[in-house]
Design an enzyme around this catalytic site. Structure first.
Site, PDB file in Angstrom:
ATOM      1  N   ARG A 120       0.733  -1.191   0.027  1.00 23.80           N
ATOM      2  CA  ARG A 120      -0.037  -0.018   0.027  1.00 23.80           C
ATOM      3  C   ARG A 120       0.719   1.339  -0.046  1.00 23.80           C
ATOM      4  O   ARG A 120       0.693   2.044  -0.783  1.00 23.80           O
ATOM      5  CB  ARG A 120      -0.868  -0.084   1.305  1.00 23.80           C
ATOM      6  CG  ARG A 120      -2.126  -0.623   0.968  1.00 23.80           C
ATOM      7  CD  ARG A 120      -2.204  -2.213   0.520  1.00 23.80           C
ATOM      8  NE  ARG A 120      -3.235  -2.858   0.409  1.00 23.80           N
ATOM      9  CZ  ARG A 120      -3.751  -3.738   1.258  1.00 23.80           C
ATOM     10  NH1 ARG A 120      -2.866  -3.975   2.552  1.00 23.80           N
ATOM     11  NH2 ARG A 120      -4.860  -4.379   1.190  1.00 23.80           N
TER      12      ARG A 120
ATOM     13  N   ASP B 107      -7.111 -14.181   1.455  1.00 24.66           N
ATOM     14  CA  ASP B 107      -8.052 -13.718   2.305  1.00 24.66           C
ATOM     15  C   ASP B 107      -9.045 -13.063   1.352  1.00 24.66           C
ATOM     16  O   ASP B 107      -8.428 -12.329   0.299  1.00 24.66           O
ATOM     17  CB  ASP B 107      -7.516 -12.779   3.360  1.00 24.66           C
ATOM     18  CG  ASP B 107      -6.632 -11.636   2.877  1.00 24.66           C
ATOM     19  OD1 ASP B 107      -5.968 -11.893   1.788  1.00 24.66           O
ATOM     20  OD2 ASP B 107      -6.814 -10.706   3.541  1.00 24.66           O
ATOM     21  N   GLU B 108      -9.878 -12.466   1.718  1.00 21.80           N
ATOM     22  CA  GLU B 108     -10.786 -11.321   1.054  1.00 21.80           C
ATOM     23  C   GLU B 108     -11.100 -11.525  -0.241  1.00 21.80           C
ATOM     24  O   GLU B 108     -10.811 -10.546  -1.051  1.00 21.80           O
ATOM     25  CB  GLU B 108     -10.420 -10.107   1.474  1.00 21.80           C
ATOM     26  CG  GLU B 108     -10.222  -9.586   2.906  1.00 21.80           C
ATOM     27  CD  GLU B 108      -9.907  -8.450   3.225  1.00 21.80           C
ATOM     28  OE1 GLU B 108     -10.362  -7.728   4.571  1.00 21.80           O
ATOM     29  OE2 GLU B 108      -9.062  -7.758   2.751  1.00 21.80           O
TER      30      GLU B 108
ATOM     31  N   TRP C 195      -6.713 -14.025  12.164  1.00 22.53           N
ATOM     32  CA  TRP C 195      -6.862 -12.444  12.061  1.00 22.53           C
ATOM     33  C   TRP C 195      -8.297 -11.958  12.336  1.00 22.53           C
ATOM     34  O   TRP C 195      -8.656 -10.872  12.849  1.00 22.53           O
ATOM     35  CB  TRP C 195      -6.288 -11.925  10.819  1.00 22.53           C
ATOM     36  CG  TRP C 195      -7.390 -11.887   9.735  1.00 22.53           C
ATOM     37  CD1 TRP C 195      -7.395 -13.000   8.571  1.00 22.53           C
ATOM     38  CD2 TRP C 195      -8.048 -10.983   9.323  1.00 22.53           C
ATOM     39  NE1 TRP C 195      -8.572 -12.650   7.740  1.00 22.53           N
ATOM     40  CE2 TRP C 195      -9.014 -11.417   8.083  1.00 22.53           C
ATOM     41  CE3 TRP C 195      -8.516  -9.542   9.663  1.00 22.53           C
ATOM     42  CZ2 TRP C 195      -9.661 -10.917   7.294  1.00 22.53           C
ATOM     43  CZ3 TRP C 195      -9.347  -8.928   8.735  1.00 22.53           C
ATOM     44  CH2 TRP C 195     -10.041  -9.443   7.725  1.00 22.53           C
TER      45      TRP C 195
ATOM     46  N   TYR D 279      -3.478  -5.444  15.078  1.00 23.27           N
ATOM     47  CA  TYR D 279      -3.430  -4.775  13.859  1.00 23.27           C
ATOM     48  C   TYR D 279      -2.971  -3.516  14.460  1.00 23.27           C
ATOM     49  O   TYR D 279      -3.548  -2.436  14.792  1.00 23.27           O
ATOM     50  CB  TYR D 279      -4.728  -4.585  13.112  1.00 23.27           C
ATOM     51  CG  TYR D 279      -5.211  -5.656  12.411  1.00 23.27           C
ATOM     52  CD1 TYR D 279      -4.823  -6.922  12.715  1.00 23.27           C
ATOM     53  CD2 TYR D 279      -5.724  -5.546  11.064  1.00 23.27           C
ATOM     54  CE1 TYR D 279      -4.838  -7.916  11.531  1.00 23.27           C
ATOM     55  CE2 TYR D 279      -5.948  -6.455  10.250  1.00 23.27           C
ATOM     56  CZ  TYR D 279      -5.474  -7.647  10.271  1.00 23.27           C
ATOM     57  OH  TYR D 279      -5.807  -8.709   9.505  1.00 23.27           O
ATOM     58  N   PHE D 280      -1.651  -3.153  14.097  1.00 26.69           N
ATOM     59  CA  PHE D 280      -0.914  -1.871  14.690  1.00 26.69           C
ATOM     60  C   PHE D 280      -1.245  -0.538  13.543  1.00 26.69           C
ATOM     61  O   PHE D 280      -0.901   0.466  14.028  1.00 26.69           O
ATOM     62  CB  PHE D 280       0.393  -1.988  14.980  1.00 26.69           C
ATOM     63  CG  PHE D 280       0.909  -2.990  16.190  1.00 26.69           C
ATOM     64  CD1 PHE D 280      -0.123  -3.481  16.975  1.00 26.69           C
ATOM     65  CD2 PHE D 280       1.942  -3.147  16.530  1.00 26.69           C
ATOM     66  CE1 PHE D 280       0.241  -4.314  18.051  1.00 26.69           C
ATOM     67  CE2 PHE D 280       2.478  -4.036  17.830  1.00 26.69           C
ATOM     68  CZ  PHE D 280       1.340  -4.251  18.477  1.00 26.69           C
ATOM     69  N   ASP D 281      -2.116  -0.952  12.615  1.00 24.26           N
ATOM     70  CA  ASP D 281      -2.515   0.234  11.916  1.00 24.26           C
ATOM     71  C   ASP D 281      -3.574   1.004  12.498  1.00 24.26           C
ATOM     72  O   ASP D 281      -4.022   1.945  12.020  1.00 24.26           O
ATOM     73  CB  ASP D 281      -2.670  -0.175  10.303  1.00 24.26           C
ATOM     74  CG  ASP D 281      -3.583  -1.492  10.478  1.00 24.26           C
ATOM     75  OD1 ASP D 281      -4.790  -1.476  10.141  1.00 24.26           O
ATOM     76  OD2 ASP D 281      -3.151  -2.685  10.830  1.00 24.26           O
TER      77      ASP D 281
ATOM     78  N   TRP E 141      -0.798  -2.621   8.592  1.00 25.62           N
ATOM     79  CA  TRP E 141      -1.182  -2.592   6.995  1.00 25.62           C
ATOM     80  C   TRP E 141      -1.302  -0.956   6.874  1.00 25.62           C
ATOM     81  O   TRP E 141      -1.578  -0.057   7.621  1.00 25.62           O
ATOM     82  CB  TRP E 141      -2.635  -2.972   7.066  1.00 25.62           C
ATOM     83  CG  TRP E 141      -2.727  -4.358   7.418  1.00 25.62           C
ATOM     84  CD1 TRP E 141      -3.193  -4.908   8.553  1.00 25.62           C
ATOM     85  CD2 TRP E 141      -2.526  -5.394   6.380  1.00 25.62           C
ATOM     86  NE1 TRP E 141      -3.271  -6.321   8.302  1.00 25.62           N
ATOM     87  CE2 TRP E 141      -2.665  -6.598   7.091  1.00 25.62           C
ATOM     88  CE3 TRP E 141      -2.003  -5.418   5.016  1.00 25.62           C
ATOM     89  CZ2 TRP E 141      -2.541  -7.954   6.501  1.00 25.62           C
ATOM     90  CZ3 TRP E 141      -1.798  -6.573   4.594  1.00 25.62           C
ATOM     91  CH2 TRP E 141      -2.222  -8.007   5.335  1.00 25.62           C
ATOM     92  N   THR E 142      -0.770  -0.682   5.755  1.00 29.19           N
ATOM     93  CA  THR E 142      -0.092   0.744   5.210  1.00 29.19           C
ATOM     94  C   THR E 142      -1.085   1.617   4.383  1.00 29.19           C
ATOM     95  O   THR E 142      -0.608   2.720   3.714  1.00 29.19           O
ATOM     96  CB  THR E 142       1.261   0.584   4.908  1.00 29.19           C
ATOM     97  OG1 THR E 142       1.284   0.144   3.775  1.00 29.19           O
ATOM     98  CG2 THR E 142       2.296   0.123   5.988  1.00 29.19           C
TER      99      THR E 142
END
Length: 768
Positions: free
Chosen positions: A177, A352-353, A419, A446-448, A485-486
């Site tokens: 990202r 995923d997704e 997750w 989730y550190f975002d 996640w960025t």
């Protein structure tokens, strides 16, 4: 948009040659070690390292040559030159000793006396962990570049026996990202090593960018590594007006074909260098090439990968087609190069997704499903995963997938990354199926997710092994990792703000066999100075002594509690952002009129903490409502659908209503997306100013006595916001609106009065 407890087994205590250490010990906060070792015994005096100190590698210790080099590098930066090396010596020596009696792969012992420092291990990884413990015991000055070298470095006398609780201690970084330089990856790896992490999960590809060179498919990086500014970039650019950490890194912006493009990628040569750097620090890099979904960056360059359509589906991007052999040829060619490049035993497939609509509509997929006896598209995804798993196994690798791989069935040989915290039985099902499981639940790992004052607490109190597993099943829990996640983390500074100091809390969760939060917080104080020296732009600890909304009837006092002594608090009252020239708040501030105050903490080195916006409102006590025959509980109306804010429910039709006895989402409100309106009264027992603390995931708005008390609206992870209201005794109108945007939800309301301890709103207060 979003993705995504541990290893081996709980090791028994060793080093029985010191029987006193076999018993559990209390944590001694005077040793600022994070993570805290299995056992630590204080000694008398200290050992002083000087230029005359010798580094000793006895016979059989040659296996530790890399670790000796790492230690030399650490000391030479402070002393001005490396230590002289010898094969024996007992006085004024640092000894790296091979010890076959240490059974844990990363176990070690460290003995410091006034005469000698001895680091003992069986494996190089254990010796490296010992070096990092020594590093934390040394003065912060060893981390700093200096014109004049130190003449001596002191180490406290002590004895440590140590080994990790879990074998998988990881951090994840999404470089798709937003892209991060090779230099920054090395800085990140150094921080992982300092805190005894051993896994770095690199998310190398996604819809927004392909970041690793694949020689057979050059367009993956020639085209797929670059994009014009997208919606994530535009949000970051807008936010950078007030916070420069949101500015896009100009090093990753180029002009291509007359367009301004953002991106970048790692050549295979650059990645080999990063892998070697990590390996020297005993950090294993696990690559992720996300398939079959999240492949838009590849599909745009190689359209043959789809079932005939491309772009975006109802929820996610159109995936690759699992019904065409050309897809498997592509996937095996890509992963073949990845496997040749990365020595890790694990390869992450993602999985995923996945937006499966095109599969359901594809004649080729219908034929494949009929031929293979697949009853739905979930089993079709499992078909794809099984084929890739067989390919990985043929190359001696293990497949990792996000926990969606469980949905259509998965073989026990696959490793599952859990997750989705709203599917709490997923890791239990996987472990009982025989799968290895890595715990990465989005809450709290989730550190975002934007941190609040409870963020570090929530990480520290995370239990790696889920409930419901017996001892044999629990051995399938490899450990845990946090994910970054960025989408909205466009810079290195912003990344560090998001993961530090939460990362230090996780390090203790996955390494230490005993935990003490109060001790951890005290030890963390010293680590801020080390992080300063390492130029880490961490999030400053939260300021306390106020609410988001503060209410008074006559006057009140803003009396801040500084979490670090060296902080300088600056504030404004004109709505502007506090800056380096704003007024200093160095004494209690008396407030007599309604006003808005913005304040922030600054370190002497210029690091700025969060900006707090404090609303002060002068209120009269709200008079109670006159209600006859009020009944117990609250009326709750629930709505179907996805709402971005609670206001969306105002124009919607309720799906139904019910009475709840306590403040909780009614069972009738079904995931993944819904809204709830709670209506009724609070039976306030006495007149006073009440403080309320509302934690929501996603949004919530609290009104009492027709006054806005807490605004925690919008789509966001669990965040606590607070407010006050002046209430007379009696029944006060109560309104709470809550929305859940998809996935797991959190709704919690606590209160206090006159500084009392936080507690849940009593059930007998709720009336309708």
């Amino acid at each position: 948009m979003f993705k995504h407890y541990f290893s081996t087994f709980l090791c028994a205590l060793i080093f029985l040659w010191i029987p006193a250490l076999a018993a559990a010990q209390t944590i001694d906060t005077k040793y600022a070690l994070i993570p805290y070792p299995t056992s630590l015994t204080s000694g008398e005096g200290s050992f002083t390292i000087t230029r005359q100190t010798k580094l000793v590698l006895p016979k059989k210790s040659g296996v530790f040559s890399n670790e000796a080099e790492q230690l030399q590098y650490l000391l030479a930066g402070s002393l001005g030159k490396p230590l002289k090396q010898a094969k024996k010596g007992t006085s004024n020596t640092i000894v790296l000793q091979y010890d076959k009696g240490i059974t844990a792969a990363e176990g070690y012992s460290l003995t410091i006396t006034p005469q000698q420092v001895k680091l003992s291990a069986r494996e190089p990884a254990g010796m490296f962990r010992a070096v990092q413990t020594l590093r934390q015991l040394l003065p912060v000055s060893i981390e700093q570049k200096k014109s004049a070298p130190d003449t001596q470095l002191a180490l406290p006398a002590l004895q440590i026996q140590d080994e990790p609780a879990f074998g998988w201690r990881g951090m994840h970084l999404d470089v798709s990202r937003h892209f991060f330089s090779t230099d920054y990856l090395k800085k990140f790896i150094d921080l992982l090593a300092l805190y005894k992490f051993n896994k770095l999960h690199l998310h190398l590809t996604d819809d927004q960018g392909w970041r690793i060179e694949i020689k057979k498919y050059p367009k993956l990086t020639e085209e797929g590594a670059w994009r014009t500014f997208n919606n994530h970039d535009s949000v970051a650019i807008k936010m950078s007006v007030e916070n420069p950490d949101f500015a896009l890194d100009e090093r990753h912006i180029v002009q291509k074909n007359g367009k301004t493009m953002y991106g970048g990628f790692y050549t295979q040569a650059e990645m080999r260098d990063i892998i070697a750097y990590a390996s020297a620090r005993h950090v294993e890099i696990i690559p992720e090439i996300d398939m079959p979904g999240h492949m838009k960056a590849a599909i745009d360059s190689y359209p043959f990968l789809t079932c005939g359509e491309a772009g975006w589906g109802e929820t996610f991007s159109v995936p690759v087609c699992p019904c065409n052999e050309s897809t498997y040829e592509f996937a095996e060619n890509v992963f073949g190069e990845i496997i040749d490049l990365f020595p890790s035993q694990y390869i992450h497939l993602g999985a995923d997704e996945v937006e499966k609509t095109t599969w359901a509509n594809s004649p080729a997929c219908q034929q494949l499903m009929q031929r293979e006896g697949l009853k739905d598209v979930d089993e079709l995804q499992s078909y794809f995963i099984h084929r890739m798993q067989k390919f990985f196994q043929s190359k001696g690798k293990k497949l990792i997938g996000w926990d969606e791989v469980l949905d259509g069935g998965i073989s026990p040989e696959a490793t599952v990354m859990y997750w989705r915290s709203w599917v709490p039985d997923a890791p239990v099902r996987a472990a009982r199926n025989g799968n290895e499981v890595i715990m990465t639940p989005n809450s709290p790992l989730y550190f975002d997710a934007l941190p609040d004052k409870n963020a570090v607490y929530n990480v520290y109190h995370f239990n790696v092994v889920p409930k419901g597993l017996n001892s044999a099943e629990a051995r399938n829990i490899l450990g845990a990792q946090a994910n970054i996640w960025t989408e909205y983390i466009p810079s290195e500074n912003r990344a560090e703000y998001m993961y530090m100091p939460r990362m230090t809390a996780l390090s203790e969760v996955v390494w230490s066999k005993q935990r003490d939060y109060a001790s951890y917080l005290q030890r963390l104080q010293s680590h801020y100075k080390r992080l300063d020296a390492l130029n880490v732009r961490y999030r400053l600890p939260d300021l306390e002594g106020f609410m988001d909304v503060n209410v008074f009837t006559d006057k009140t006092t803003l009396n801040l509690q500084k979490p670090l002594d060296n902080l300088i608090i600056r504030y404004t009252t004109d709505g502007s952002q506090p800056g380096a020239s704003s007024k200093v708040l160095d004494k209690p501030l008396i407030i007599t009129e309604s006003t808005t105050i913005k304040l922030a903490a600054f370190t002497p080195g210029g690091l700025k903490g969060d900006t707090y916006t404090l609303l002060y409102e002068k209120q009269a006590y709200a008079r109670p409502a006159k209600v006859a025959n009020a009944k117990a509980g609250l009326q709750s109306m629930y709505y179907k659908g996805a709402f971005r804010t609670t206001k969306g429910m105002q124009s919607a039709t309720p799906a139904g209503s019910t009475v709840v006895e306590r403040l909780q989402v009614p069972q009738e409100a079904k995931a993944p997306s819904f809204g709830v309106q709670f209506r009724g009264y609070l039976e306030v027992p006495e007149t006073g100013i009440y403080s309320f603390f509302l934690t929501c995931d996603d949004g919530g708005v609290l009104r009492i006595a027709d006054r806005l008390v807490v605004d925690n609206d919008g789509l966001h992870p669990p965040i606590e916001k607070s407010g006050q209201v002046a209430l007379e005794k009696g029944l006060q109108p109560f309104e709470l609106d809550f929305i859940e945007g998809g996935g797991g939800y959190t709704l919690k309301l606590l209160y206090s009065k006159d500084g009392s301890q936080l507690q849940e709103v009593p059930q007998n207060w709720l009336k309708h």
